[in-house]
Structures are given as C-alpha cells and as structure tokens.
Design a protein around this motif. Structure first.
Motif, short mmCIF file in Angstrom:
data_model
loop_
_atom_site.label_atom_id
_atom_site.label_comp_id
_atom_site.label_asym_id
_atom_site.label_seq_id
_atom_site.Cartn_x
_atom_site.Cartn_y
_atom_site.Cartn_z
N ARG A 115 -1.81 -16.09 -38.14
CA ARG A 115 -2.06 -17.13 -39.12
C ARG A 115 -3.49 -17.08 -39.60
O ARG A 115 -4.36 -16.51 -38.95
N TRP A 116 -3.71 -17.67 -40.74
CA TRP A 116 -5.05 -17.76 -41.33
C TRP A 116 -5.66 -19.11 -41.02
O TRP A 116 -4.98 -20.13 -41.05
N THR A 117 -6.95 -19.12 -40.76
CA THR A 117 -7.74 -20.34 -40.75
C THR A 117 -8.55 -20.30 -42.04
O THR A 117 -9.24 -19.32 -42.32
N GLN A 167 0.47 -13.16 -44.61
CA GLN A 167 0.24 -12.25 -45.73
C GLN A 167 -1.15 -12.44 -46.34
O GLN A 167 -1.72 -13.53 -46.31
N SER A 168 -1.66 -11.36 -46.92
CA SER A 168 -3.02 -11.40 -47.48
C SER A 168 -3.16 -12.40 -48.62
O SER A 168 -4.25 -12.91 -48.87
N HIS A 169 -2.07 -12.70 -49.31
CA HIS A 169 -2.15 -13.64 -50.43
C HIS A 169 -2.12 -15.11 -49.98
O HIS A 169 -2.36 -16.01 -50.78
N ALA A 170 -1.83 -15.38 -48.71
CA ALA A 170 -1.63 -16.75 -48.24
C ALA A 170 -2.84 -17.67 -48.46
O ALA A 170 -2.66 -18.81 -48.90
N PHE A 182 7.24 -4.70 -52.28
CA PHE A 182 6.92 -3.62 -51.35
C PHE A 182 5.41 -3.44 -51.23
O PHE A 182 4.89 -3.26 -50.14
N ARG A 183 4.70 -3.49 -52.35
CA ARG A 183 3.23 -3.35 -52.30
C ARG A 183 2.62 -4.43 -51.43
O ARG A 183 1.74 -4.17 -50.61
N SER A 184 3.07 -5.65 -51.63
CA SER A 184 2.56 -6.77 -50.84
C SER A 184 2.88 -6.58 -49.36
O SER A 184 2.02 -6.75 -48.49
N ALA A 185 4.13 -6.21 -49.05
CA ALA A 185 4.54 -6.04 -47.66
C ALA A 185 3.76 -4.93 -46.97
O ALA A 185 3.29 -5.10 -45.85
N PHE A 186 3.59 -3.79 -47.64
CA PHE A 186 2.87 -2.68 -47.01
C PHE A 186 1.39 -2.99 -46.84
O PHE A 186 0.77 -2.56 -45.88
N ARG A 230 -1.70 -5.65 -40.35
CA ARG A 230 -2.03 -6.79 -39.51
C ARG A 230 -1.04 -6.96 -38.36
O ARG A 230 -1.32 -7.61 -37.39
N LEU A 231 0.15 -6.38 -38.50
CA LEU A 231 1.17 -6.53 -37.47
C LEU A 231 1.01 -5.54 -36.33
O LEU A 231 1.54 -5.74 -35.26
N LYS A 232 0.30 -4.45 -36.57
CA LYS A 232 0.19 -3.41 -35.54
C LYS A 232 -0.81 -3.88 -34.50
O LYS A 232 -2.00 -3.87 -34.72
#
Length: 189
Positions: free
Chosen positions: A35-37, A55-58, A119-123, A128-130
């Motif tokens: 999560r983002w703070t 996600q980076s856009h969150a 797909f661009r957003s997901a990749f 961050r998941l690794k």
C-alpha cells in the motif's frame, strides 16, 4: 484552453502528481503491506492517508477522488481516513495473498484490463510484487475474430513488456495465445 474559449464561466480543476487543485506532496510505497502512504494537498487542505491499491497510479488517482469529495462539501481528511477500507473492483487490478500449509504467494488479478494500456500499467507495477520469490505470469489469448495489423502490433507491444518485465516464468493460454510468443525472448519459449 479550448473549453475556456467556449465556456469562460467553467472552472477547470486539476489533480495528479504535479501541482494543481489537488496533488500529491509525498508518497511512499510499503512493499510488505502493498500500500501507499500519501500526503496530498486538496484545495489547500493537507490530507495524510494510506490506500490499499499498490499500482503506481494510485497516489495521483486518489487526489481526484478527494478533490471530488471536497467540491461536494466533504472534508478531504475525513474522506481520506476511509481510504484504507477501500475494496478494489475487478477493473482496478485486485491483489490477494494466498496461503497453503507449504507456501504463501501473491496473486495479482488484472484480468479485466486486457487492452494494451492495462497491460502497460500492470507490467509497470509487477516489479513491486517481486519480494524475494519468483514472478510468474499467465496471459490469456486474444478474443479478436480476425488478426489485423493493429492486433499484430499489440502482440509485439506485449512481447516487449514481457521481455523487459523481470518475469521468471510465463504461461499463455486461450485462443490465439501463440501470437504472444512469436516476439518473446528465448527464455520464454
């Protein structure tokens, strides 16, 4: 500017990463909690909160939600206090922690966003998941009836995303899935 030319009485509000009516001041990603703070400024009011979207856009997207709430007369910080309880919808890319007695893993479901922008957003967010383990992806086939220059171009775009992603293992499935693999690096064939 074009809107102002037609309707000078319309106030245009902006939000996002750059300074505007609502913008991100600071953000930090917590990889353990996914999560983002965030600290944002919403119509001059500072709000501090966390969002369960990884996600980076969150962070930027959250400022639009808080701006809308403020325009409707709600207190941005009070609305932001509810952000940690947000349950993402299917199209937002849901993430689950799945545990068995032997193993635990994260499952990121972006299945409802099959366009190349999704797909661009997901990749972009997969890195961050690794968290010390392997990154395995499953990509479904295309549901288009006929292969066109555009679908071939999108498959090539997808191959570039996969090749640059850091994915350890890739599975493809479904109709026309073989089209994904033609441009992939040898490690995925």
């Amino acid at each position: 500017n074009r809107i102002i030319n037609f309707r000078s009485d319309v106030r245009i509000l902006t939000y996002g990463e750059s300074v505007g009516d609502a913008h991100v001041i600071d953000k930090h990603f917590d990889a353990k909690k996914l999560r983002w703070t965030i600290t944002s400024k919403i119509l001059g009011q500072t709000a501090e909160y966390t969002t369960p979207l990884f996600q980076s856009h969150a962070p930027a997207q959250s400022t639009g939600v808080l701006l809308t709430a403020s325009v409707l007369g709600l207190d941005a910080q009070q609305v932001a206090n509810n952000y940690p309880g947000l349950i993402p919808y299917e199209t937002m890319g849901r993430i689950f922690r799945i545990s068995t007695p032997e193993k635990s893993f994260l499952y990121y479901d972006q299945s409802q966003r099959g366009a190349i922008a999704g797909f661009r957003s997901a990749f972009k967010d997969l890195g961050r998941l690794k968290q010390g383990g392997r990154l395995i992806a499953v990509i479904g086939g295309s549901d288009t009836e006929q292969d066109t220059a555009l679908t071939r171009e999108r498959h090539e775009d997808l191959a570039v995303l996969v090749n640059n992603s850091g994915i350890d293992k890739l599975y493809t499935c479904g109709p026309r899935s073989e089209e994904h693999t033609s441009e992939l690096q040898s490690q995925f064939r």
